[in-house]
Design a protein around this motif. Structure first.
Motif, PDB file in Angstrom:
ATOM      1  N   MET A 118       0.836  -1.198   0.000  1.00 48.96           N
ATOM      2  CA  MET A 118       0.000   0.000   0.000  1.00 48.96           C
ATOM      3  C   MET A 118       0.878   1.260   0.000  1.00 48.96           C
ATOM      4  O   MET A 118       0.662   2.192  -0.784  1.00 48.96           O
ATOM      5  N   PHE A 119       1.888   1.264   0.888  1.00 49.45           N
ATOM      6  CA  PHE A 119       2.750   2.451   0.964  1.00 49.45           C
ATOM      7  C   PHE A 119       3.618   2.593  -0.283  1.00 49.45           C
ATOM      8  O   PHE A 119       3.937   3.705  -0.692  1.00 49.45           O
ATOM      9  N   ALA A 120       3.972   1.471  -0.913  1.00 53.17           N
ATOM     10  CA  ALA A 120       4.724   1.542  -2.172  1.00 53.17           C
ATOM     11  C   ALA A 120       3.869   2.213  -3.250  1.00 53.17           C
ATOM     12  O   ALA A 120       4.356   3.051  -4.020  1.00 53.17           O
ATOM     13  N   LYS A 121       2.576   1.866  -3.284  1.00 49.04           N
ATOM     14  CA  LYS A 121       1.664   2.462  -4.272  1.00 49.04           C
ATOM     15  C   LYS A 121       1.509   3.971  -4.045  1.00 49.04           C
ATOM     16  O   LYS A 121       1.503   4.762  -4.990  1.00 49.04           O
ATOM     17  N   ILE A 122       1.355   4.360  -2.774  1.00 45.58           N
ATOM     18  CA  ILE A 122       1.162   5.793  -2.505  1.00 45.58           C
ATOM     19  C   ILE A 122       2.473   6.547  -2.763  1.00 45.58           C
ATOM     20  O   ILE A 122       2.471   7.701  -3.199  1.00 45.58           O
ATOM     21  N   HIS A 123       3.612   5.865  -2.541  1.00 43.92           N
ATOM     22  CA  HIS A 123       4.904   6.519  -2.823  1.00 43.92           C
ATOM     23  C   HIS A 123       5.069   6.731  -4.330  1.00 43.92           C
ATOM     24  O   HIS A 123       5.590   7.775  -4.760  1.00 43.92           O
ATOM     25  N   GLU A 124       4.593   5.765  -5.121  1.00 47.30           N
ATOM     26  CA  GLU A 124       4.624   5.939  -6.584  1.00 47.30           C
ATOM     27  C   GLU A 124       3.829   7.186  -6.986  1.00 47.30           C
ATOM     28  O   GLU A 124       4.259   7.974  -7.834  1.00 47.30           O
ATOM     29  N   MET A 125       2.653   7.339  -6.363  1.00 51.86           N
ATOM     30  CA  MET A 125       1.813   8.498  -6.671  1.00 51.86           C
ATOM     31  C   MET A 125       2.531   9.790  -6.291  1.00 51.86           C
ATOM     32  O   MET A 125       2.583  10.743  -7.074  1.00 51.86           O
ATOM     33  N   MET A 152       9.138  10.712   3.524  1.00 51.95           N
ATOM     34  CA  MET A 152      10.396  11.378   3.872  1.00 51.95           C
ATOM     35  C   MET A 152      11.556  10.385   3.821  1.00 51.95           C
ATOM     36  O   MET A 152      12.643  10.705   3.329  1.00 51.95           O
ATOM     37  N   ASP A 153      11.308   9.171   4.317  1.00 56.78           N
ATOM     38  CA  ASP A 153      12.365   8.157   4.374  1.00 56.78           C
ATOM     39  C   ASP A 153      12.599   7.473   3.029  1.00 56.78           C
ATOM     40  O   ASP A 153      13.568   6.724   2.871  1.00 56.78           O
ATOM     41  N   GLY A 154      11.685   7.692   2.065  1.00 59.74           N
ATOM     42  CA  GLY A 154      11.824   7.081   0.747  1.00 59.74           C
ATOM     43  C   GLY A 154      12.701   7.913  -0.173  1.00 59.74           C
ATOM     44  O   GLY A 154      13.315   8.893   0.246  1.00 59.74           O
ATOM     45  N   GLN A 155      12.744   7.480  -1.426  1.00 59.81           N
ATOM     46  CA  GLN A 155      13.577   8.187  -2.406  1.00 59.81           C
ATOM     47  C   GLN A 155      12.764   8.564  -3.632  1.00 59.81           C
ATOM     48  O   GLN A 155      11.794   7.887  -3.992  1.00 59.81           O
TER      49      GLN A 155
END
Length: 291
Positions: A45-52, A77-80
């Motif tokens: 779920m968080f991967a999908k929202i990070h893509e968005m 924030m912690d993602g790239q």
């Protein structure tokens, strides 16, 4: 090198709210056209929202100078983005990064919902600071014009704000007033008085994120206050058109919209369609913010 404080103080734009968290993420994804069946478990779920969010941040219209800041969820924030930490990707585009720090709301008491405890806050603030984040955002909610409840909610906001200031970040205090609440016009006057009182107890500047008031320009003396860096408005359930129309009546108050910014974006749009849709929303919100 961008002077982040000056950029926010000058206010020639608005702050994008990209900080939907756990509870509101599935709803945000459905709005974006990603069905629940397309992911399984929190990580997906968080991967999908990070893509968005990455798609928004890397979209050309997002860095056209009209978005002056963006509020991130901790995982964002912690993602790239494009191989860089998200805050740095924003800074490289001339956008000031903020981080949402609250852990959600307590059950209602005295007509308000206070913030839940944040035992790990100092660790989060240190990590945010190390990633180049400028400020924080913390939300609680007012549901009725209860003086005792409103006083408590504002006191808690400033208490957390002092902890944020001590960590070298700028707090954005968000005592949201439920726009559907009865007696809101009266309650917002109580809220303003409590904020003015609490501003006397701090030495540094804070930001305020408030619902667009019933009475236009009610918050003019907060906007002009030397201890207030900026006053931003939440869309609070209004559509983009409604939120922009209401915001434009309030001189010096700038937008910090989430739904109002994202409501017409869809996963299935081509990059050109996506950028045009985002650009149109940015233009409309920017115009209301600098009106």
């Amino acid at each position: 090198m961008m002077d982040m404080k000056k950029q926010i103080a000058d206010g020639q734009g608005f702050v994008a709210a990209l900080d939907q968290s756990g509870g509101s993420t599935p709803k945000a994804l459905r709005g974006y056209g990603v069905e629940d069946s397309e992911w399984s478990g929190d990580d997906e779920m968080f991967a999908k929202i990070h893509e968005m969010r990455s798609r928004i941040i890397t979209s050309p219209s997002f860095s056209n100078g009209k978005v002056i800041g963006a509020i991130l969820f901790e995982k964002t924030m912690d993602g790239q983005v494009e191989g860089k930490p998200t805050p740095q990707a924003l800074i490289d585009r001339g956008i000031v990064p903020f981080i949402k720090i609250d852990k959600g709301l307590e059950d209602e008491a005295n007509g308000v919902q206070m913030m839940k405890p944040m035992p790990e806050l100092d660790t989060l603030l240190a990590r945010a600071k190390s990633l180049g984040v400028f400020g924080t955002k913390e939300r609680s909610v007012i549901n009725e014009a209860n003086p005792e409840g409103i006083a408590a909610i504002v006191a808690q906001q400033f208490e957390v704000g002092r902890q944020v200031l001590a960590a070298g970040l700028v707090p954005m205090l968000e005592p949201e007033y439920n726009i559907k609440a009865e007696g809101r016009a009266e309650g917002e006057k109580i809220l303003k008085a409590e904020i003015l009182k609490n501003l006397e107890s701090i030495d540094e500047q804070v930001m305020l994120k408030l619902s667009i008031p019933v009475e236009a320009n009610l918050y003019a003396d907060l906007i002009a206050h030397p201890k207030v860096l900026a006053v931003v408005a939440l869309s609070g359930g209004y559509s983009t058109d409604e939120a922009c129309a209401e915001l434009a009546k309030n001189k010096g108050m700038i937008a910090s919209f989430s739904r109002g910014l994202l409501q017409d974006l869809r996963a299935g749009q081509s990059d050109a369609e996506f950028d045009k849709t985002l650009g149109d929303a940015i233009d409309q919100i920017h115009a209301a913010s600098v009106a």
